[in-house]
Design a protein around this motif. Sequence first.
Motif, PDB file in Angstrom:
ATOM      1  N   GLU A  94      -1.807  -8.190 -10.773  1.00 51.16           N
ATOM      2  CA  GLU A  94      -1.344  -6.813 -10.584  1.00 51.16           C
ATOM      3  C   GLU A  94      -2.543  -5.872 -10.430  1.00 51.16           C
ATOM      4  N   GLY A  95      -2.502  -5.038  -9.409  1.00 50.46           N
ATOM      5  CA  GLY A  95      -3.552  -4.052  -9.199  1.00 50.46           C
ATOM      6  C   GLY A  95      -4.778  -4.593  -8.478  1.00 50.46           C
ATOM      7  N   ALA A  96      -4.698  -5.824  -7.959  1.00 52.92           N
ATOM      8  CA  ALA A  96      -5.836  -6.420  -7.255  1.00 52.92           C
ATOM      9  C   ALA A  96      -5.397  -6.901  -5.882  1.00 52.92           C
ATOM     10  N   GLU A  97      -6.361  -7.035  -4.987  1.00 59.88           N
ATOM     11  CA  GLU A  97      -6.096  -7.608  -3.678  1.00 59.88           C
ATOM     12  C   GLU A  97      -7.207  -8.605  -3.352  1.00 59.88           C
ATOM     13  N   ILE A  98      -6.886  -9.590  -2.559  1.00 58.24           N
ATOM     14  CA  ILE A  98      -7.870 -10.588  -2.161  1.00 58.24           C
ATOM     15  C   ILE A  98      -8.770  -9.952  -1.106  1.00 58.24           C
ATOM     16  N   SER A  99     -10.072  -9.948  -1.357  1.00 56.63           N
ATOM     17  CA  SER A  99     -11.004  -9.346  -0.407  1.00 56.63           C
ATOM     18  C   SER A  99     -11.693 -10.397   0.458  1.00 56.63           C
ATOM     19  N   GLU A 113      -1.034 -15.553  -5.616  1.00 56.07           N
ATOM     20  CA  GLU A 113      -0.848 -14.106  -5.654  1.00 56.07           C
ATOM     21  C   GLU A 113      -1.936 -13.507  -6.547  1.00 56.07           C
ATOM     22  N   PRO A 114      -2.569 -12.439  -6.088  1.00 56.34           N
ATOM     23  CA  PRO A 114      -3.576 -11.801  -6.947  1.00 56.34           C
ATOM     24  C   PRO A 114      -2.897 -11.097  -8.120  1.00 56.34           C
TER      25      PRO A 114
END
Length: 140
Positions: free
Chosen positions: A124-129, A121-122
């Motif tokens: 908090e506040g991040a996403e896997i690009s 899981e990334p």
Amino acid sequence: MTVSQEATQRGSKWLAGAGLRPTRQRVALASLLVGDGQDRHVTAESLFAAVRDNGESVSLATVYNTLRAFCEAGLMQEVTVDGSKSYFDTNTHDHPHFFWEDDGALTDAPAEQLKIVQLPEPPEGAEISAVDVVIKLRRK
């Protein structure tokens, strides 16, 4: 090695497909990258040597800037090895790579053999690009 008229046309069409202006330098580099219809893994230095061997006058800075522009336009992807060495790949589909430590070459690895079952899981506040898979190899 001289670039054929067909390679130049293929390179120009590749640029046009991404909406990039076909400057002399871009066409020269594009022709070397996609002129024969094969995918390439290049470094800026190897492409600079190839374009110079072809008789074109292009600076190394122009090669770097052009490769970055090709990546931003979606024509190529950058693959970083060891956090410092950049390779540029004309195959923009998601796929793993083999990095041959003995000679510093980057090649495609068979994507159908790679299975990623779960990613962490990334924060908090991040996403896997993106997920880049580089498998380092050395000859026995």
